[in-house]
Scaffold this motif. Structure first.
Motif, PDB file in Angstrom:
ATOM      1  N   LEU A 153      -8.740 -10.357   7.883  1.00 15.70           N
ATOM      2  CA  LEU A 153      -8.296  -8.875   7.967  1.00 15.70           C
ATOM      3  C   LEU A 153     -10.063  -7.937   7.858  1.00 15.70           C
ATOM      4  O   LEU A 153     -10.224  -7.139   8.496  1.00 15.70           O
ATOM      5  CB  LEU A 153      -7.955  -7.707   7.523  1.00 15.70           C
ATOM      6  CG  LEU A 153      -5.848  -8.624   6.982  1.00 15.70           C
ATOM      7  CD1 LEU A 153      -5.508  -7.743   5.704  1.00 15.70           C
ATOM      8  CD2 LEU A 153      -5.526  -8.209   8.432  1.00 15.70           C
TER       9      LEU A 153
ATOM     10  N   ILE B 297      -5.938  -1.646  13.494  1.00 16.48           N
ATOM     11  CA  ILE B 297      -4.908  -2.423  13.068  1.00 16.48           C
ATOM     12  C   ILE B 297      -5.730  -2.754  11.305  1.00 16.48           C
ATOM     13  O   ILE B 297      -4.246  -3.660  10.318  1.00 16.48           O
ATOM     14  CB  ILE B 297      -6.293  -3.191  14.033  1.00 16.48           C
ATOM     15  CG1 ILE B 297      -5.696  -3.170  15.119  1.00 16.48           C
ATOM     16  CG2 ILE B 297      -5.504  -5.214  13.428  1.00 16.48           C
ATOM     17  CD1 ILE B 297      -6.289  -4.093  15.705  1.00 16.48           C
ATOM     18  N   TYR B 298      -6.460  -2.479  10.477  1.00 17.38           N
ATOM     19  CA  TYR B 298      -6.971  -2.852   8.924  1.00 17.38           C
ATOM     20  C   TYR B 298      -5.968  -2.287   8.303  1.00 17.38           C
ATOM     21  O   TYR B 298      -4.729  -3.489   7.664  1.00 17.38           O
ATOM     22  CB  TYR B 298      -7.948  -2.852   9.000  1.00 17.38           C
ATOM     23  CG  TYR B 298      -8.678  -3.294   6.967  1.00 17.38           C
ATOM     24  CD1 TYR B 298      -8.767  -4.586   6.799  1.00 17.38           C
ATOM     25  CD2 TYR B 298      -8.695  -2.246   6.546  1.00 17.38           C
ATOM     26  CE1 TYR B 298      -8.713  -5.475   6.141  1.00 17.38           C
ATOM     27  CE2 TYR B 298      -9.066  -2.929   5.290  1.00 17.38           C
ATOM     28  CZ  TYR B 298      -9.024  -4.019   5.014  1.00 17.38           C
ATOM     29  OH  TYR B 298      -9.497  -4.013   3.225  1.00 17.38           O
TER      30      TYR B 298
ATOM     31  N   GLY C  90      -2.189  -4.047   8.535  1.00 21.32           N
ATOM     32  CA  GLY C  90      -2.631  -4.817   7.914  1.00 21.32           C
ATOM     33  C   GLY C  90      -2.403  -5.351   6.556  1.00 21.32           C
ATOM     34  O   GLY C  90      -2.091  -6.136   6.140  1.00 21.32           O
TER      35      GLY C  90
END
Length: 341
Positions: free
Chosen positions: A64, A76-77, A80
């Motif tokens: 990640l 996205i991180y 995630g």
């Protein structure tokens, strides 16, 4: 390459050691009579949760963060990370419900079950940041080393053509005089060229070879000028000093400079060259008279050699050399002290 593999091997071994200790901790601090419990957590459950924490740690640290956080792809991180931690909560609850139902009624134990997932994430984030910093500093050092190597190659490439130009000028003078000394001078030049082309390809050369090179150059100058110049040359080493090494062609610019600017319209020119080694310190001195007339001719390449050697000294012997140059009373004098290895 071997150093890199060794470093990776040590890092992997350290990770295995740390996680091995954490996963087997219940079996060291507790006993079978107490189900290897740590607090209210059974040993097996503690170990299984440890495996889940490993997944959190390495997923965040090596997937990640490198792929999303450092590239500013927060969209996205962040989901995630939330999915990773929430997934660990769900997995732990599922394991509790099916394998360790007695923990479901122990609300006090929940903080020891779920909080470590968040703690592991924070540790992995700090670890990744520290690792990135170490890698960045390593890359910067490698870039500096590569830049240093490139610059040194460039500086060396300046030395040879500049030196060759001066020597060929000397040989032209002998040819014009139809001197019998031209042939031995050409032989000596071939020896110098062999040294420059083959013996100086490594990082350093033996100091004895460098001195032999300087002496050959001086002999070439003697062939050219004969008795027109008085040369005092004292560059001898004791047998105990024969193991020292030095950057190749580091001293020649000072000698070149002495012959280039110590002749001309000077009456009874004198050049004095001294080299000595004591207690791992090389002391190199060159004296020559010079014409202080501002109208005296100077070619456009004047000063290339000394400028070059200053740069090389700063790159190769930073903090381990001292160069003093004086030009008083029509006498040019350089003193170089150098820590040898």
């Amino acid at each position: 390459m071997k150093g890199l593999l060794k470093s990776k091997s040590i890092s992997i071994s350290l990770h295995i050691l740390i996680w091995g200790i954490l996963l087997s901790l219940p079996y060291f601090v507790s006993s079978a009579d107490h189900a290897y419990k740590i607090g209210s957590l059974p040993g097996l459950f503690f170990t299984v949760c440890g495996v889940i924490h490993m997944v959190i740690f390495y997923t965040n640290a090596y997937f990640l963060c490198p792929n999303f956080l450092n590239r500013r792809r927060w969209w996205i991180y962040i989901p995630g990370v939330i999915l990773l931690i929430a997934g660990s909560f769900q997995l732990k609850y599922f394991i509790m419900a099916h394998w360790f139902p007695e923990l479901l009624g122990n609300i006090a134990a929940y903080k020891f079950v779920f909080a470590p997932s968040i703690g592991t994430y924070i540790i992995s984030l700090v670890y990744r940041k520290v690792l990135d910093k170490i890698n960045y500093e390593k890359e910067q050092k490698e870039k500096q080393a590569e830049q240093l190597t490139t610059e040194l190659k460039f500086l060396r490439s300046q030395v040879s053509p500049h030196f060759l130009f001066n020597v060929l000028t000397n040989l032209v003078s002998l040819a014009r005089k139809k001197s019998d000394q031209l042939e031995p001078a050409l032989i000596r030049l071939s020896e110098l060229m062999r040294y420059m082309l083959y013996d100086t390809q490594g990082k350093k050369v033996m100091l004895t070879k460098e001195i032999a090179y300087l002496n050959s150059y001086i002999e070439l100058q003697k062939l050219r000028f004969g008795s027109d110049v008085q040369i005092e040359n004292n560059m001898q080493l004791e047998d105990t000093d024969s193991h020292y090494t030095i950057e190749p062609m580091l001293l020649i610019p000072f000698v070149e400079n002495a012959f280039k600017h110590g002749m001309g319209n000077i009456q009874q020119p004198k050049i004095n060259i001294q080299l000595a080694v004591a207690n791992d310190i090389l002391t190199f001195e060159v004296w020559n008279q010079f014409d202080n007339d501002p109208d005296s001719s100077k070619d456009e390449n004047s000063g290339i050699g000394l400028s070059n050697v200053r740069s090389r000294l700063d790159l190769l012997y930073k903090g381990r050399h001292k160069l003093i140059i004086s030009d008083q009373n029509n006498l040019f004098h350089i003193t170089l002290t150098l820590e040898l290895t």
